[in-house]
Design a protein around this motif. Structure first.
Motif, mmCIF file in Angstrom:
data_model
loop_
_atom_site.group_PDB
_atom_site.id
_atom_site.type_symbol
_atom_site.label_atom_id
_atom_site.label_comp_id
_atom_site.label_asym_id
_atom_site.label_seq_id
_atom_site.Cartn_x
_atom_site.Cartn_y
_atom_site.Cartn_z
ATOM 1 N N LEU A 160 0.818 -1.212 0.000
ATOM 2 C CA LEU A 160 0.000 0.000 0.000
ATOM 3 C C LEU A 160 0.848 1.255 0.000
ATOM 4 C CD1 LEU A 160 -2.942 -0.866 2.428
ATOM 5 C CD2 LEU A 160 -2.770 -1.202 -0.037
ATOM 6 N N SER A 161 2.027 1.189 0.601
ATOM 7 C CA SER A 161 2.926 2.339 0.571
ATOM 8 C C SER A 161 4.353 1.842 0.561
ATOM 9 C CB SER A 161 2.698 3.254 1.778
ATOM 10 O OG SER A 161 3.125 2.616 2.971
ATOM 11 N N SER A 162 5.244 2.651 -0.001
ATOM 12 C CA SER A 162 6.652 2.279 -0.060
ATOM 13 C C SER A 162 7.497 3.529 0.089
ATOM 14 C CB SER A 162 6.970 1.587 -1.393
ATOM 15 O OG SER A 162 8.338 1.236 -1.477
ATOM 16 N N TYR A 191 -1.539 4.064 -4.723
ATOM 17 C CA TYR A 191 -2.942 3.668 -4.618
ATOM 18 C C TYR A 191 -3.830 4.901 -4.560
ATOM 19 C CZ TYR A 191 -2.397 -1.357 -3.952
ATOM 20 O OH TYR A 191 -2.159 -2.703 -4.149
ATOM 21 N N THR A 192 -5.039 4.762 -5.104
ATOM 22 C CA THR A 192 -6.075 5.781 -5.019
ATOM 23 C C THR A 192 -7.308 5.167 -4.372
ATOM 24 O OG1 THR A 192 -5.289 6.864 -7.025
ATOM 25 C CG2 THR A 192 -7.541 7.350 -6.331
ATOM 26 N N VAL A 193 -7.887 5.878 -3.415
ATOM 27 C CA VAL A 193 -9.141 5.441 -2.802
ATOM 28 C C VAL A 193 -10.289 5.938 -3.675
ATOM 29 C CG1 VAL A 193 -10.636 5.596 -0.775
ATOM 30 C CG2 VAL A 193 -8.141 5.457 -0.494
ATOM 31 N N LYS A 221 -3.620 1.089 -9.387
ATOM 32 C CA LYS A 221 -4.012 0.433 -8.147
ATOM 33 C C LYS A 221 -5.049 1.268 -7.401
ATOM 34 C CE LYS A 221 0.674 -1.445 -7.744
ATOM 35 N NZ LYS A 221 1.898 -1.496 -6.910
ATOM 36 N N VAL A 222 -6.101 0.611 -6.936
ATOM 37 C CA VAL A 222 -7.161 1.327 -6.227
ATOM 38 C C VAL A 222 -7.567 0.564 -4.974
ATOM 39 C CG1 VAL A 222 -8.045 2.288 -8.386
ATOM 40 C CG2 VAL A 222 -9.101 0.233 -7.425
ATOM 41 N N ASP A 268 -3.872 -5.947 -8.315
ATOM 42 C CA ASP A 268 -3.290 -5.189 -7.208
ATOM 43 C C ASP A 268 -4.309 -4.280 -6.535
ATOM 44 O OD1 ASP A 268 -0.708 -6.217 -7.363
ATOM 45 O OD2 ASP A 268 -0.156 -4.831 -8.977
ATOM 46 N N SER A 269 -5.578 -4.470 -6.838
ATOM 47 C CA SER A 269 -6.615 -3.605 -6.280
ATOM 48 C C SER A 269 -7.386 -4.310 -5.169
ATOM 49 C CB SER A 269 -7.582 -3.150 -7.377
ATOM 50 O OG SER A 269 -6.926 -2.267 -8.268
#
Length: 682
Positions: A44-46, A52-54, A97-98, A129-130
């Motif tokens: 989700l984060s790096s 990613y988008t919500v 990615k969502v 990846d969603s």
């Protein structure tokens, strides 16, 4: 971001599994780890950034929006990263990615929907990846977010106003795709610690007394004050008893205002009119109680008695009365259910009368939990018989259970094994709601914070393991001081294991047992006190020390109470310096934590502390004479000592035995103190 007290938990703990035994030195383990086959790893984060988008639906509901807001809040708390939020169909260039929340076009295109999730169920799905979070029509989307945060990512909200959050700039995990719908529509750990609406939303409780905004899905709405014991409201005594005593109960041939006469046709019409009036004034109401007043027996007039005798229980005429009201409101208020009590003399079900579909039986465990608070229902008979009987006639039930010492709410109560087994029994036999009534009047109930959290998890998912949840809570909430506190919880667990079929089977006073209960031995108090002293020494910050101090209060309370009991019996304190030190520590914590009462509607902490100090400072054997002027003269008064002994003289032999003689042997007489408000009559 709102302010909250936070404890940092290493992210590597997320991969650990719950252990079977209490093992000192172990790290925190996620007792809520989801069951099932994990999907592939999502990042989700790096390094402090996200790709990613919500994504929300084009016209998101207020529940969808709340779910997205909370998800972004806690992902930022975990990673330091702000996740962008867009609306599906407005931002047409959403690619890659969502994290999709609710019924988005992306979710539909991926083949996912919220079908069969009811009002509170949720689904977590993965494609590529969603990540897709879907939920039922009310709190479902919010529940999906908190399931992900708690179960997959290890976030915790153990106590109101606190957060325990894993921290990592790079957040990788393997989500478990799943769909879950809770069985219970009411999930109510009825403790002060669970009454906070934010805590309730995060921990997925559904408690009628907790005001979760309707915009967030609300709770099953019980109309206040029509929650329980409502006969007094439906046909008020001050309005009707003088002119219509026949509306009220008859016992021993006399009418009294204690209950209603439920077979009187005019009483039924008055009750119907009143209920309709209340429902019109509360259009969002979903549950209203039509139930007997507390304590007094049901009406035994000839008409009521005839039905009671035929049905084998006063629940017969009561249920006919409630069914009549339910029939009268069904057309105009199709979403409302009438709740009534199976309690005291209406506890057992009737033989032939069945509740209407819009009637809920609120079955109370008073016959079980009051006299046998440490026995699980599967180990007893009477309550099983009643519940299975109600189940057999098709009753939908809400359970009113009792889980605390109402006379001494700070008393240690080793009932963690009991409540978990009981929840599973309730659900197995058609319960649709469970309320666990504990210390609801303020902070300070023994283990109230832990029990609220553990039982919230088991009311949501009754398969959760109790010991694993206790370890999760203790290590997560007490941090550096956790291991001694966990050892104390193990002592409590062993108390039940060793004693629930012996000294705890039917304790004197039932669930209001006194502090000289045999399990509260000197050895137990010494070991427990030492564990909390060690926990306090291990605490690395003031917040943790304060949490340990609060957890130690039950042991302080028992020791102080036992000192008071010894003082009554012996007239002196064995260790006065220790007594006053414990008293000072107790008072400091009670003031800081705003603990005001020690019992239901009873003893105030300030009064109790004042009494202990007064008694400890006085000589109970002292007496002295003084004179009081009366008119033109004086009356001599002898102030007798506070410490007395007495014995019942059933054979009227006291005088002949010369009880008043100086050498009389009164060793077998009972001691009491007249300055403690606990005289011989107690």
């Amino acid at each position: 971001m709102p302010q909250y007290r936070s404890t940092i938990v290493p992210l590597l703990c997320l991969a650990m599994t719950a252990q079977a035994e209490v093992t000192p030195g172990m790290k925190w383990a996620n007792a809520l780890k989801p069951k099932g086959h994990a999907a592939h790893t999502l990042t989700l984060s790096s390094n402090g950034a996200t790709d990613y988008t919500v994504v929300l639906p084009m016209a998101p509901s207020t529940r969808d929006q709340k779910a997205a807001d909370d998800l972004c809040e806690w992902l930022k708390a975990m990673t330091g990263v702000s996740f962008p939020v867009v609306k599906d169909g407005v931002e047409t260039n959403v690619t890659g990615k969502v994290i999709s929340i609710g019924g988005t076009r992306l979710a539909s295109a991926a083949g996912f929907s919220d079908a069969n999730l009811g009002t509170e169920g949720y689904a977590i799905e993965v494609k590529g990846d969603s990540l897709f979070l879907l939920g039922g029509s009310l709190r479902g989307p919010i529940n999906a977010v908190y399931a992900l945060l708690e179960e997959d990512l290890g976030c915790r909200w153990y106590a109101r106003g606190t957060a325990t959050i894993p921290r990592a700039q790079t957040l990788r995990f393997r989500p478990v795709p799943r769909r879950f719908v809770p069985v219970l529509e009411i999930r109510d750990p009825y403790y002060w610690d669970a009454f906070d609406s934010t805590w309730s939303l995060r921990n997925r409780t559904s408690a009628p007394g907790v005001a979760i905004p309707e915009a967030y899905g609300g709770n099953l709405t019980t109309i206040w004050p029509y929650m329980v014991h409502t006969f007094r409201l439906l046909v008020p005594v001050d309005r009707f008893f003088k002119d219509h005593p026949e509306y009220f109960s008859e016992n021993d041939g006399k009418r009294n205002p204690n209950q209603l006469c439920v077979t009187h046709p005019e009483v039924l019409q008055l009750a119907i009119a009143h209920v309709k009036q209340v429902l019109k004034a509360n259009p969002n109401g979903e549950l209203i109680s039509v139930s007997q007043n507390d304590g007094a027996p049901s009406c035994a007039c000839p008409a009521c008695k005839k039905i009671t005798d035929a049905e084998g229980s006063p629940s017969g005429p009561l249920l006919l009365f409630v069914n009549g009201i339910a029939d009268a409101i069904a057309h105009d208020f199709p979403n409302v259910k009438i709740s009534t009590l199976a309690y005291l003399d209406t506890f057992m079900p009737p033989k032939t009368v069945k509740p209407r579909p819009n009637v809920v039986i609120q079955l109370c465990t008073d016959s079980h939990a009051w006299p046998e608070p440490f026995l699980a229902i599967p180990e007893t008979k009477k309550f099983q018989t009643a519940m299975k009987g109600w189940e057999a006639i098709g009753a939908s039930m809400h359970i009113w259970d009792y889980t605390v010492n109402f006379a001494h709410c700070l008393a240690p109560m080793p009932n963690m094994q009991v409540v978990a087994k009981d929840i599973r029994f309730f659900i197995q036999h058609n319960a649709k709601g469970v309320m666990l009534q504990g210390g609801y009047w303020g902070p300070g109930t023994s283990d109230g914070i832990m029990k609220s959290w553990v039982w919230a998890k088991q009311l949501w998912d009754p398969t959760r393991d109790t010991q694993a949840l206790i370890r999760d809570f203790t290590r997560g909430y007490y941090g550096s001081a956790a291991e001694p506190v966990l050892e104390y919880q193990h002592l409590m667990w062993e108390l039940w294991e060793r004693n629930h079929k012996g000294s705890l089977k039917t304790p004197a006073g039932g669930c209001g047992y006194a502090m000289d209960l045999p399990i509260f031995t000197r050895d137990f108090l010494t070991k427990s006190g030492a564990l909390f002293d060690r926990a306090r020494s291990l605490a690395t910050d003031d917040e943790t020390r304060q949490r340990v101090d609060m957890a130690a209060m039950p042991i302080l309370y028992v020791e102080l109470s036992q000192n008071l009991i010894a003082l009554i019996k012996n007239g002196k304190l064995d260790q006065p310096e220790r007594f006053h030190a414990l008293l000072g520590r107790f008072e400091t914590v009670a003031k800081r934590e705003k603990i005001t009462h020690l019992s239901e509607g009873g003893t105030a902490v300030t009064d109790w502390l004042t009494r202990l100090r007064r008694v400890a400072s006085e000589d109970p054997n002292a007496s002295h004479a003084f004179s009081v002027p009366v008119g033109g003269g004086a009356v001599s008064i002898l102030r007798t000592p506070a410490r007395w002994k007495f014995s019942l003289d059933r054979d009227n032999a006291g005088v002949s035995n010369r009880w008043f003689a100086s050498g009389f042997n009164d060793a077998a007489w009972t001691g009491c103190r007249t300055d403690l408000d606990t005289g011989w009559d107690n």
